[in-house]
Design an enzyme around this catalytic site. Sequence first.
Site, short mmCIF file in Angstrom:
data_model
loop_
_atom_site.label_atom_id
_atom_site.label_comp_id
_atom_site.label_asym_id
_atom_site.label_seq_id
_atom_site.Cartn_x
_atom_site.Cartn_y
_atom_site.Cartn_z
N GLN A 1 -1.78 2.00 10.02
CA GLN A 1 -0.52 2.11 9.28
C GLN A 1 0.49 2.98 10.02
O GLN A 1 1.70 2.81 9.85
CB GLN A 1 -0.75 2.70 7.88
CG GLN A 1 -1.53 1.80 6.94
CD GLN A 1 -3.01 2.11 6.97
OE1 GLN A 1 -3.53 2.64 7.96
NE2 GLN A 1 -3.71 1.77 5.91
N ASP B 1 -2.68 10.55 -2.00
CA ASP B 1 -3.00 9.46 -2.92
C ASP B 1 -3.36 9.98 -4.30
O ASP B 1 -3.20 9.29 -5.30
CB ASP B 1 -4.12 8.58 -2.35
CG ASP B 1 -3.58 7.74 -1.21
OD1 ASP B 1 -3.50 8.25 -0.08
OD2 ASP B 1 -3.20 6.58 -1.45
N ASN C 1 -6.27 11.93 0.44
CA ASN C 1 -5.29 11.17 1.21
C ASN C 1 -6.04 10.38 2.27
O ASN C 1 -7.26 10.51 2.44
CB ASN C 1 -4.25 12.12 1.84
CG ASN C 1 -3.06 11.38 2.42
OD1 ASN C 1 -2.52 10.47 1.80
ND2 ASN C 1 -2.66 11.73 3.64
N LYS C 2 -5.32 9.55 2.98
CA LYS C 2 -5.87 8.67 4.02
C LYS C 2 -6.92 9.39 4.87
O LYS C 2 -6.74 10.53 5.27
CB LYS C 2 -4.72 8.22 4.91
CG LYS C 2 -5.09 7.29 6.06
CD LYS C 2 -5.80 6.04 5.64
CE LYS C 2 -5.02 5.26 4.62
NZ LYS C 2 -5.86 4.26 3.91
N ARG D 1 -7.48 -0.77 -6.98
CA ARG D 1 -7.86 0.29 -6.03
C ARG D 1 -8.12 1.56 -6.83
O ARG D 1 -7.37 1.89 -7.74
CB ARG D 1 -6.77 0.51 -4.97
CG ARG D 1 -6.61 -0.74 -4.07
CD ARG D 1 -5.79 -0.42 -2.84
NE ARG D 1 -6.51 0.43 -1.90
CZ ARG D 1 -5.92 1.05 -0.87
NH1 ARG D 1 -4.62 0.93 -0.69
NH2 ARG D 1 -6.64 1.79 -0.05
N ARG E 1 0.86 -1.18 0.00
CA ARG E 1 0.00 0.00 0.00
C ARG E 1 0.90 1.23 0.00
O ARG E 1 2.12 1.13 0.13
CB ARG E 1 -1.02 0.02 1.14
CG ARG E 1 -0.69 -0.70 2.39
CD ARG E 1 0.48 -0.11 3.12
NE ARG E 1 0.33 1.33 3.32
CZ ARG E 1 1.32 2.16 3.54
NH1 ARG E 1 2.58 1.73 3.57
NH2 ARG E 1 1.11 3.45 3.72
N GLY E 2 0.26 2.40 -0.11
CA GLY E 2 1.02 3.63 -0.30
C GLY E 2 1.01 3.91 -1.79
O GLY E 2 1.43 3.06 -2.58
#
Lengths: 332, 332
Positions: free
Chosen positions: B182, B223, B233-234, B82, B49-50
Amino acid sequence: VSGAEVRPLRFSGDALELLDQTLLPGEERWIRCAGATEVAEAIRRLAVRGAPAIGLAAAYGAALSARDGGLEDGCRALVEARPTAINLRWAVERVRAAAVEGGPGAALAMARRIESQQVEADRRLGEHGATLFGEAERVLTHCNTGALATGGSGTALGVIRTAHARGGVSEVLVDETRPLLQGARLTAFELDRLGIPYRVVPDSSAGALMARGLVDRVIVGADRIAANGDVANKIGTYTLAVLAERHALPFVVAAPLSTIDPASPSGEAIPIEQRDGSEVTTVAGTEVAPRGATALNPAFDVTPATLVTALVTEAGVLRPPYPRSIADVLAR
Amino acid sequence: VSGAEVRPLRFSGDALELLDQTLLPGEERWIRCAGATEVAEAIRRLAVRGAPAIGLAAAYGAALSARDGGLEDGCRALVEARPTAINLRWAVERVRAAAVEGGPGAALAMARRIESQQVEADRRLGEHGATLFGEAERVLTHCNTGALATGGSGTALGVIRTAHARGGVSEVLVDETRPLLQGARLTAFELDRLGIPYRVVPDSSAGALMARGLVDRVIVGADRIAANGDVANKIGTYTLAVLAERHALPFVVAAPLSTIDPASPSGEAIPIEQRDGSEVTTVAGTEVAPRGATALNPAFDVTPATLVTALVTEAGVLRPPYPRSIADVLAR
């Protein structure tokens, strides 16, 4: 109120029995506290939590210490069990005074009276709070403020419950409330039993949910309210208040008058409990962070009064300026 | 860079090997992906991920699909794994074009080139970002944006690393980053290996930490960045940006240019992945919410460009107005 009513504690005649909230919702286990020391320990390890419920448990603990002939030591241990919730000190002092005045019997009678007053305060608080709601609102709440947190019908969750019964709530968004997950574990458990629609959400999603228009109102409880209206409550509350202001959403605090501390002029005077970092680095018994990782774990934060739209108490809904409305209600 | 360097992936000649990030920090297990389907599946279940690391993994996955004679199907599966990270599509399209042009060998060469470019982009990005720091700052970050997230030295965490080496960082406050932790799992793991002082904090504590003066700067990754500077983003990033603004703290986003999507005019155009609610109701393998509880689990949120103080890329530090600074840097 259904037969499935949840209660955090019951007094058995010679001991205080507590529903161990650290094990919910997986297991419903009652633990028996034969004296004040056991009650203080149960409070410290969060078997019972929620400012009003802590007050109730401590009231019975103080009554046990009066019976056992260790009133002063017992009361001190109880008051020192947790520093932030003011209801704890308030309840212990009332029972202690009753014991000094009238002995163990009077102490137990006072504990019982505090309990019945709490139930009645919650009922009224729910009524007052429900008047704030429009139709079918989607409400975001934090931590657990229901029956498990008060011994009555709850503060913020009691308001939600009353409002839901009148059509004022269509869905509750439940912050999971890290680190100890009182939202995901306890609030979800209560809403499940009450049959009120809810969804659990990560604490960090509140801003995104508001930005997407999924939240109509935020309502939370309090562990201590200063004379100026600053609110100490579960960590994360302040963040919700800042987000609510940005999205022009009402941010409502629901708490009994026993949560107001006239001796704290502002939030700066409220001691914030720092709990062990292992509550953060370990989740549900599993170590998640690298071995040896340290964590910061402040249990509460302070929301400035300027961010609080309304303060719901059993005596009515208080509005800004809080220094005056709080002083007025306490002077009644 | 020490010998303890962490890497999220390695290409073995005939397969892509991924360090299974779902098992960190408890276990370091490498999984072998022999073809594009396995790579897509590993991306979907977050073994890798990332945004930049997903791009790298997908690049090798696309090269494998070129070798295996299923280029179009392979590339489609990878792109669909994704939806939010734009690097994924960007990397797959470059490898696909190379394969169409020059066959499997050219595809693999392109994947390798993307990897070495990523390492170099991270290095430059770290240099540019470090110039923003004063002395011994206490930096709050979210999610994981280190070597594990990029295959290089990281985006936001790469900046922190470079700044720390120059005395610009005294402590990193690591948001645990629910639901998948994370921060607590991966960022703590990387900082531990790098010997940079850190403390893990609950996501909900960010506001309180800022109010107490414990944070000097917030820096996060991205992201996908829209043409106007809005940042996906997250989940939780937007909340941090709102809090940083209230506390007059710089809110910095660090991302390679491959994260910018000129085809998304604003954040509204960015698809936000909704992941399964069980990621919220189950923590570290244990069910925490009542059986049957549902949860909302948006994986990302959008931070409006107006809240972003600076955007650090490998080409330099971009400043508002972003529509212009982004267009300029992409036109170079």
